[in-house]
Design a protein around this motif. Structure first.
Motif, PDB file in Angstrom:
ATOM      1  N   VAL A 203      34.990  55.306  92.825  1.00  0.00           N
ATOM      2  CA  VAL A 203      33.641  54.735  92.788  1.00  0.00           C
ATOM      3  C   VAL A 203      33.057  54.825  91.379  1.00  0.00           C
ATOM      4  CG1 VAL A 203      31.305  55.062  93.622  1.00  0.00           C
ATOM      5  CG2 VAL A 203      33.187  55.082  95.206  1.00  0.00           C
TER       6      VAL A 203
ATOM      7  N   ILE B 200      33.434  53.923 104.625  1.00  0.00           N
ATOM      8  CA  ILE B 200      32.299  54.050 103.711  1.00  0.00           C
ATOM      9  C   ILE B 200      32.772  53.858 102.260  1.00  0.00           C
ATOM     10  CG2 ILE B 200      30.622  55.707 102.826  1.00  0.00           C
ATOM     11  CD1 ILE B 200      30.374  56.722 105.689  1.00  0.00           C
ATOM     12  N   LEU B 201      33.945  54.382 101.931  1.00  0.00           N
ATOM     13  CA  LEU B 201      34.482  54.150 100.588  1.00  0.00           C
ATOM     14  C   LEU B 201      34.687  52.659 100.335  1.00  0.00           C
ATOM     15  CD1 LEU B 201      35.798  55.054  97.946  1.00  0.00           C
ATOM     16  CD2 LEU B 201      37.933  55.194  99.164  1.00  0.00           C
TER      17      LEU B 201
ATOM     18  N   ILE C 287      31.298  50.975  99.828  1.00  0.00           N
ATOM     19  CA  ILE C 287      30.689  51.210  98.511  1.00  0.00           C
ATOM     20  C   ILE C 287      31.401  50.381  97.442  1.00  0.00           C
ATOM     21  CG2 ILE C 287      30.291  52.970  96.764  1.00  0.00           C
ATOM     22  CD1 ILE C 287      29.930  54.962  99.007  1.00  0.00           C
TER      23      ILE C 287
ATOM     24  N   SER D 197      38.639  46.719  98.085  1.00  0.00           N
ATOM     25  CA  SER D 197      37.876  47.358  99.152  1.00  0.00           C
ATOM     26  C   SER D 197      38.314  46.816 100.517  1.00  0.00           C
ATOM     27  CB  SER D 197      36.388  47.124  98.934  1.00  0.00           C
ATOM     28  OG  SER D 197      36.030  45.842  99.323  1.00  0.00           O
TER      29      SER D 197
ATOM     30  N   GLY E 137      25.598  48.594 106.461  1.00  0.00           N
ATOM     31  CA  GLY E 137      25.556  49.976 106.919  1.00  0.00           C
ATOM     32  C   GLY E 137      25.161  50.071 108.376  1.00  0.00           C
TER      33      GLY E 137
ATOM     34  N   LEU F 171      30.245  46.823  97.713  1.00  0.00           N
ATOM     35  CA  LEU F 171      28.904  46.602  97.151  1.00  0.00           C
ATOM     36  C   LEU F 171      28.955  46.576  95.627  1.00  0.00           C
ATOM     37  CD1 LEU F 171      26.412  48.627  99.282  1.00  0.00           C
ATOM     38  CD2 LEU F 171      26.694  46.185  99.107  1.00  0.00           C
ATOM     39  N   ILE F 172      29.751  47.467  95.032  1.00  0.00           N
ATOM     40  CA  ILE F 172      29.849  47.472  93.569  1.00  0.00           C
ATOM     41  C   ILE F 172      30.448  46.159  93.078  1.00  0.00           C
ATOM     42  CG2 ILE F 172      30.963  48.623  91.626  1.00  0.00           C
ATOM     43  CD1 ILE F 172      30.753  51.200  93.176  1.00  0.00           C
TER      44      ILE F 172
ATOM     45  N   PHE G 294      23.547  46.111 101.656  1.00  0.00           N
ATOM     46  CA  PHE G 294      23.759  47.532 101.945  1.00  0.00           C
ATOM     47  C   PHE G 294      23.177  47.907 103.298  1.00  0.00           C
ATOM     48  CE2 PHE G 294      22.231  51.927 101.632  1.00  0.00           C
ATOM     49  CZ  PHE G 294      23.411  52.568 101.345  1.00  0.00           C
TER      50      PHE G 294
END
Lengths: 178, 100
Positions: free
Chosen positions: A14, B9-10, B13, B41, A105, B16-17, A101
């Protein structure tokens, strides 16, 4: 133990992904993307898919990133990197990302797995590569042929697009002054 | 032992990036790199579902996905080189001659 390794790989992936989209120099972005792809290969090993990890390292790190670095060096854009590097529409883009998001989510935590588990448990996946190879050539042989056709089209298309020959290729009807 | 949600979740994320990179950056090379992030992803998500649901289809699909991503990068970078030859720019907001 495995959770600790997962967190190490995930945090590295990340943070290097954030570095890819926030660093101004495209060469540095490419190197951070290499780090991120290697962490994804490690994640594949945690998911008991060593064949995917090998393919990830060979194709992404070996071929795709070399292609990216080659294009960055060919285009010679180093002198332009200190200009403004964000869009003018960054506020609306951030709003869109925040909305994505929230929505994704919510969907992720409200969903439930209802599919019964299949037959490939931990013991059957011990010979992961053999299982994948047998399935590709039996059950998935039609998508396999389609993918080979797509690769051929991409090969010919890339050659045609960058060909600079008089009267041929992408520069055929080049306008004089743009 | 990480659960399915850790990997999801990884993947989320990273997705989204990647979307933020596509929407925010002007340099079209960085936009293509962000597309690679999105591909990765999705691949993590496929592999995680394939492992936790104990099927092998997701893993096979990731192999096809990586192949398609390689083809996409080859075509995209070829288009980028052709555009740069004609326009001498790599910024997406200056490549607006097809704006409707």
């Amino acid at each position: 133990m495995e959770l600790i390794f997962f967190y190490i790989f995930a945090i590295l992936a990340v943070s290097s992904a954030i570095a890819v989209i926030s660093i101004r120099n495209p060469v540095h972005s490419a190197f951070f993307l290499i780090i991120c792809l290697l962490q994804v290969a490690a994640i594949f090993i945690l998911l008991r898919a060593p064949f995917l990890a090998a393919v990830q390292v060979f194709i992404y790190v070996g071929a795709v990133m070399v292609l990216f670095l080659f294009v960055v060096l060919v285009l010679d854009i180093r002198k332009e990197t200190f200009k403004e590097h964000m869009h003018s529409q960054s506020v609306s883009a951030l709003v869109i990302v925040a909305a994505l998001f929230v929505i994704m989510g919510f969907l992720m935590f409200s969903g439930k797995l209802t599919v019964p588990p299949g037959i490939y448990n931990e013991a059957a996946l011990a010979r992961n590569t053999e299982v994948i190879g047998r399935l590709i050539y039996t059950k998935f042989v039609f998508p396999f042929e389609i993918v080979s056709l797509i690769l051929l089209i991409a090969l010919i298309g890339a050659v045609v697009l960058v060909m600079r020959e008089r009267g041929r290729g992408a520069d055929r009807n080049k306008p004089e002054d743009i | 032992m990480p659960t399915l949600y850790h990997f999801l979740i990884l993947s989320f994320i990273l997705f989204l990036i990647g979307v933020a990179g596509v929407l925010l950056r002007r340099n079209i090379i960085i936009v293509l790199m962000s597309l690679e992030l999105i591909f990765n992803s999705v691949n993590i998500s496929f592999a995680a579902f394939s492992y936790y649901l104990q099927t092998i289809t997701g893993t096979v699909f990731v192999v096809f996905n990586i192949t398609i991503a390689a083809a996409e990068v080859a075509i995209g970078l070829a288009i980028l080189v052709a555009v740069y030859r004609r326009r001498q720019t790599v910024y997406v907001d200056e490549l607006d001659e097809m704006r409707g």
